[in-house]
Scaffold this active site. Structure first.
Site, PDB file in Angstrom:
ATOM      1  N   SER A  58      15.951  10.796   4.855  1.00 49.86           N
ATOM      2  CA  SER A  58      16.976  11.254   5.459  1.00 49.86           C
ATOM      3  C   SER A  58      18.212  10.533   6.091  1.00 49.86           C
ATOM      4  CB  SER A  58      16.595  12.361   6.500  1.00 49.86           C
ATOM      5  OG  SER A  58      16.227  11.724   7.741  1.00 49.86           O
ATOM      6  N   CYS A 116      16.224  14.594  -3.971  1.00 49.43           N
ATOM      7  CA  CYS A 116      17.515  14.070  -3.560  1.00 49.43           C
ATOM      8  C   CYS A 116      18.732  14.318  -4.535  1.00 49.43           C
ATOM      9  CB  CYS A 116      17.486  12.539  -3.258  1.00 49.43           C
ATOM     10  SG  CYS A 116      16.936  11.684  -4.578  1.00 49.43           S
TER      11      CYS A 116
END
Ligand code: NAD
Length: 520
Positions: free
Chosen positions: A249, A304
Site C-alpha cells: 500500500s 493491483c
C-alpha cells in the site's frame, strides 16, 4: 500399576503430539540455511479467509533473529558473488523445474491462506515462475559493455556487479508471484537476500524457499524473517542492507521509501492503484464486457492491476445493464470449491472497509446497480465474502473513487468524448494501469500517447508485462526509478563499475603533463 503406566503413556503421547502440532503450526524463519522456530513470545494468527480457521501462527521475529538473518546473508555474499554466473543460473533452472512440479501444492496453500480460487492461485505461481525462467538467462541480462580503443591503446568496459545484501517486503495479494519478482532476480545477479513475506499469508514463501534450497541455493543466500512494522523498520535501518524491494500500500510504501532512502539505500516501491478502462462505443461489446467483469471481480478485486473503474464514452453507457447481468452470473464461493469465480477478501477488517466505501459512494450520490454486501455463502457462513458490486454515476470527488477499494467493486463513470475520458484518468493520482476498448486504431494510438499510466492495455484489461519487460507503474503507484524485473530489475540489483585499461608500449621519458587527459 499397568493402568497408571498406560495413562502416563497416553498423557505423554498427547503432550508430544500437541507439541508437534504447535511446532507444525508455527511458521519458521529461515536463517543461514536452517528453518528455525522463532523464540519470540509474540505470534499472530494466519487465518483462512473463507472459514476463519487458524492455519498457522506467525512470529514477530526478535531483533536478535533479524540481525542473525542479515548476518547470514552478509557472510554468504562473498562466495556467492564469486560463484560462476552459469552455476547461479543452473540453480534457477532447477528451481523452475521444482516449482512447476509443486504448482498444485503451492496453489492449495495460497487458496487456504489468501482465499483466491485454486485456478487463480495457480496463475499467481505461474506468473512468478516466469520470472524464475527469465532469471535462467542472467549471464546475458547482466552483461556489461565494451568500447575498444577509446583512446590510443585504451579500452573502456563496464561491469554490472551485485550490491550485497538486499531485502524484499511483500503484500498479501500475490503470495507466490511477488516474492518471485524479487529474490530470483536478486540472487541470480549475485546478491544475497532477506525476505519478509506478508504476515497474512507467509506459507508460499516458505515453500518456495524450501524449493530454492533443494535447487542448490547455498545456506544464507536466501533468508526469511516474519513480522510486521518493527521488522520492516529494522530492514529500513540496517546498514548492511543495500537495497529494498517493496510491494504494497501507499502508506507503507512511502514510509519505507523515505526511511530507507534516508539511510542511503536503493528502494523500488510498487504501491496502490486505481486502474481505469475506457470503453468506446465501437468496441466489441461482448469481449469488452467479459474483460471488464473478469478484470474487475477476478481475485475479488484484490489485484493491483484490477480494473476498478470503467469510463463509458457516449452510447457505450447503455452496456451497463449487460455488465450487471454478467457480474450477477459470477459464483462467489470458497476458493477451494470447483465452481468458485471469486473467493473471499483477505480479512474481516478489509470487508468492513470495502462495505464502508460502497456506503460512502451511495451517500454521496452514486447509484448502486448491484449490491454484494449481504451475500451468505452456504457452508462458509463465516467467510469474508462480498459479491460483485457495481456503482454508477460515480464522480471524481467521491471517496470511493479517490481511495483504492481493493475489493470486488466496479465504479462506472461517463464521458462524452475520448478526450474527456483521458482527462478523467490523468487527473487520478495513481498511474499503475489503464486500458482502452475500441476498434479504432486512431483512438487507441491517441490513448497510448496521452494517457498517464505506466502500463497501458489496448483491448487488454490487465496489461501486466511478462518478465522480459518490466512492471512499470508510475505516478503515485511507484516510487524509485528502477522498476521490478526485466532489464530495470537487473539494473536495480546491480551497480555499474567502469574499467579503463591501457595496454600498449608506454612512452618513456620524464615529461609530466598536468593537463586533464583528453582523447583526441
Ligand atoms: P500493506 O502495505 O498493508 O502491506 C505490505 C507489507 O508492508 C507487509 O509486509 C506489511 O507487513 C508491511 N507494512 C504494512 N504497513 C506498514 C507500515 N505502516 N509500516 C511498515 N510496514 C508496513 O499492503 P497489503 O494490504 O498487503 O497489499 C495490498 C496493497 O498492495 C494494495 O494497495 C495494492 O494495490 C498493493 N499492491 C501493489 C502492487 C504493484 O505492483 N503496484 C502489487 C500488489 C499489491
Amino acid at each position: 500399576v499397568s493402568l497408571r503406566f498406560n495413562l502416563v503413556h497416553v498423557y505423554l503421547c498427547f503432550t508430544f503430539f500437541n507439541a508437534l502440532l504447535i511446532m507444525y503450526q508455527r511458521v519458521p524463519n529461515l536463517i543461514g540455511g536452517a528453518f528455525i522456530e522463532s523464540r519470540s513470545s509474540e505470534y499472530i494468527d494466519v487465518i483462512n479467509p473463507a472459514t476463519q480457521e487458524v492455519v498457522s501462527q506467525l512470529p514477530l521475529t526478535t531483533n536478535e533473529e533479524f540481525k542473525a538473518a542479515v548476518s547470514a546473508a552478509k557472510q554468504a555474499f562473498p562466495s556467492w558473488r564469486n560463484t560462476p554466473i552459469t552455476t547461479r543460473q543452473r540453480v534457477m533452472l532447477k528451481l523452475q523445474e521444482l516449482i512447476r512440479g509443486d504448482i498444485d501444492k503451492l496453489a492449495m496453500n495460497i487458496t487456504t491462506e489468501q482465499g483466491k480460487t485454486l485456478k487463480d492461485a495457480q496463475g499467481d505461481v505461474f506468473r512468478g515462475l516466469e520470472v524464475v525462467e527469465h532469471s535462467c538467462g542472467m549471464a546475458t541480462l547482466q552483461m556489461g559493455e565494451y568500447v575498444p580503443n577509446v583512446s590510443n591503446g585504451i579500452d573502456t568496459y563496464s561491469l554490472r556487479e551485485p550490491l550485497g545484501v538486499c531485502a524484499g517486503i511483500c503484500p498479501f495479494n500475490f503470495p507466490a508471484m511477488i516474492p518471485l519478482w524479487m529474490f530470483p532476480v536478486a540472487v541470480t545477479c549475485g546478491n544475497t537476500f532477506v525476505l519478509k513475506p506478508s504476515e497474512k499469508d507467509p506459507g508460499a514463501s516458505i515453500m518456495l524457499a524450501e524449493l530454492a534450497m533443494e535447487a542448490g541455493l547455498p545456506d544464507g543466500v536466501l533468508n526469511i524473517v516474519h513480522g510486521t512494522h518493527d521488522t520492516v523498520n529494522a530492514i529500513c535501518d540496517d546498514d548492511n542492507i543495500r537495497a529494498i524491494s517493496f510491494v504494497g500500500s501507499n502508506v507503507a510504501g512511502m514510509h519505507i521509501y523515505a526511511r530507507a532512502s534516508a539511510k542511503g539505500k536503493r528502494v523500488q516501491s510498487n504501491m496502490g492503484a486505481k486502474n481505469h478502462g475506457i470503453v468506446l462505443p465501437d468496441a466489441n461489446m461482448d469481449a469488452t464486457l467479459n474483460a471488464l467483469a473478469a478484470a474487475g471481480f477476478g481475485a475479488a478485486g484484490q489485484r493491483c492491476m484490477a480494473l476498478s473503474t470503467v469510463v463509458f464514452v457516449g452510447d457505450s453507457k447503455s452496456w451497463e445493464d449487460k455488465l450487471v447481468e454478467r457480474a450477477k452470473a459470477l459464483k462467489v464461493n470458497a476458493g477451494t470449491e470447483a465452481d468458485a469465480d471469486l473467493g473471499p477478501v483477505i480479512s474481516k477488517q478489509a470487508k468492513e472497509r470495502i462495505c464502508r466505501l460502497i456506503q460512502s459512494g451511495i451517500e454521496s450520490g452514486a447509484r448502486l446497480l448491484l449490491d454484494g454486501r449481504n451475500i451468505v455463502v452456504p457452508g462458509y457462513e463465516h467467510g469474508n465474502f462480498i459479491g460483485p458490486t457495481i456503482l454508477t454515476d460515480v464522480t471524481a470527488d467521491m471517496e470511493c473513487y479517490k481511495e483504492e477499494i481493493f475489493g470486488p467493486v466496479l465504479l462506472c463513470m461517463q464521458a462524452d468524448s475520448l478526450e474527456e475520458a483521458i482527462k478523467i484518468v490523468n487527473k487520478n493520482q495513481y498511474g499503475n494501469g489503464a486500458a482502452i476498448f475500441t476498434s479504432s486504431g486512431t483512438a487507441a494510438r491517441k490513448f497510448q500517447t496521452e494517457i498517464e499510466a505506466g502500463q497501458v492495455g489496448i483491448n487488454v484489461p490487465i496489461p501486466v508485462p511478462l518478465p522480459f519487460f518490466s512492471f512499470t507503474g508510475s505516478k503515485a503507484s511507484f516510487a524509485g526509478d528502477l522498476n521490478f524485473y526485466g532489464k530495470a530489475g537487473v539494473n536495480f540489483y546491480t551497480q555499474i563499475k567502469t574499467v579503463t585499461q591501457q595496454w600498449r608500449d608506454l612512452p618513456g621519458g620524464s615529461g609530466v603533463s598536468l593537463a586533464m587527459p583528453t582523447s583526441q
